[in-house]
Design an enzyme around this catalytic site. Structure first.
Site: not given
Length: 443
Positions: A209, A287
């Site tokens: 994206d 992350d």
């Protein structure tokens, strides 16, 4: 002229007939497709020598030719899939990529977004070299429509499919986080493919994206040598978490920073780092795990003043967290900066720290009211000081920058300092002089 060419014509005709005769004899003498014992083929009795059945012999020869052509086609496809190892052919044949021009694969992490086409179209449009920047699309989820979009690019990309599509065993209270577990599993598999199977020495990770800036490839190509040579760095990111329009200097497209916060969203790592991280790779929330002190180990990343990536994916496992408030307004760089021709030595640790701290702590100290009400005098920069977690969060939130902390590190922060533009002036949201370390309880 005709007399001179006559012997050549006769010789060529003779060679042509002789070669085809030899080829026919060789093909008749070969075991045909479908011979007994060959795996995956229907077993049937086929004579190995010519018979009096001319039609049958011709049909068998056609089958043999068809099988041979299919084999050659598969070989050619395999060669094309490995074209990143070669420069385009010339009259002297293929040549190896010129030394000093490292191959940097772009690893696109995909799942079930057919809008991956927007990401791939921009990458292919801006890519300066298919050989130096092979695009590897790793797809999870098994989404057929997305797979068809990726396949439509043919040999412009390498399409990998994550084979394990099963649910991940999680604690009952983590069932709602199943998507995060699958993402972490996919990242591990995909990075192993790039570094272990394909044997690359570096990679840039892009999610499906993201849209990239005109100098995206130039940016990473220029910073790879610095990442390799400076052990105090562990990644290069294209992203500025506070990079919204109005919060960055539009005249400083070439300005780069060191940051203690792992940004992600278009980032480069080396194989050596993956060899360090892979054995302890987390089951989920990879992350945030990267932002823990045990992984960061006081290392920094490089990030730009103006982002080289832009996310257009509001829908996902994070359910649009931060998207409506921050991410949709990130400014994507439009000016091509020739980073490979720039002197980037100012980003080396000792040089950068000395100059950065001098700029920050020589700046005039101002209050929140001065900044918010636009009462700053002079061109700046200016320093706005915080001393506690709560004061940082209040100041950051009220000034429009991201206020969350991960293991005590603010987004874009370097040695506790967050740099941004407010009303056209450079502001350093900074701890008091003498700062030494982050407090992991500030999370």
């Amino acid at each position: 002229m005709l007399r001179k060419k006559g012997p050549l014509i006769i010789c060529g005709t003779f060679l042509f007939i002789t070669w085809n005769a030899i080829l026919v004899l060789l093909l008749w003498g070969r075991p045909p497709p479908g011979q007994p014992g060959e795996p995956g083929r229907e077993q049937r009795e086929v004579p190995e020598r010519p018979t009096n059945d001319v039609v049958g012999d011709v049909l068998r020869m056609a089958d043999t030719f068809e099988a041979e052509l299919e084999l050659q086609k598969n070989i050619l496809l395999q060669i094309k899939n490995q074209q990143s190892l070669w420069e385009p052919s010339n009259r002297n044949g293929p040549k190896v990529v010129v030394p000093g021009q490292p191959v940097i694969p772009i690893l696109v992490i995909a799942c079930n977004r057919v809008t991956v086409r927007r990401c791939l179209d921009k990458l292919l449009e801006l890519r300066p070299s298919a050989e130096l920047f092979p695009i590897v699309v790793s797809q999870d989820c098994g989404h057929a429509d997305t797979a068809e979009v990726i396949r439509s690019y043919g040999n412009q990309v390498i399409h990998l499919k994550q084979p394990d599509l099963s649910d991940v065993a999680v604690r009952p209270e983590h069932k709602k986080f199943q998507g995060y577990y699958k993402i972490s599993r996919h990242y591990r598999w995909a990075l192993n493919q790039v570094f272990k199977t394909l044997s690359h020495s570096s990679a840039v990770i892009v999610e499906d994206d993201l849209e990239v800036a005109p100098d995206f490839f130039e940016y990473f190509q220029a910073l790879l040598p610095l990442l390799k040579s400076d052990p105090s760095l562990w990644c290069v990111s294209a992203w500025n978490d506070n990079g919204r329009d109005g919060y960055v200097d539009p005249g400083k497209a070439d300005l780069l920073y060191r940051t203690d916060f792992f940004p992600g969203l278009g980032w480069m790592l080396l194989r050596e780092l993956w060899e360090e991280l892979e054995p302890k790779w987390p089951a989920s929330f990879w992350d945030d795990w990267m932002r823990q002190p045990e992984q960061r180990r006081n290392r920094a990343c490089i990030r730009p003043e103006i982002s080289r990536t832009l996310t257009f994916g509001r829908k996902g496992v994070s359910l649009g967290q931060f998207y409506d408030r921050y991410l949709r307004y990130i400014k994507l760089n439009t000016e091509y900066v020739p980073f490979t021709k720039s002197d980037l030595s100012y980003l080396k640790e000792e040089t950068y720290r000395e100059h950065f701290e001098k700029d920050v702590y020589s700046a005039a100290v101002v209050t929140y009211e001065d900044v918010k009400q636009g009462q700053l005098k002079g061109t700046g920069p200016f320093r706005l000081q915080y001393s506690r977690k709560d004061s940082f969060k209040v100041l950051a939130k009220n000034l429009g920058v991201m206020e969350d902390l991960k293991s005590g590190v603010p987004r874009t922060g370097y040695r506790g300092v967050v740099s941004f533009i407010s009303r056209g002036r450079r502001i350093y949201l900074a701890p008091p002089p003498g700062w030494t370390k982050y407090d992991p309880t500030w999370s």
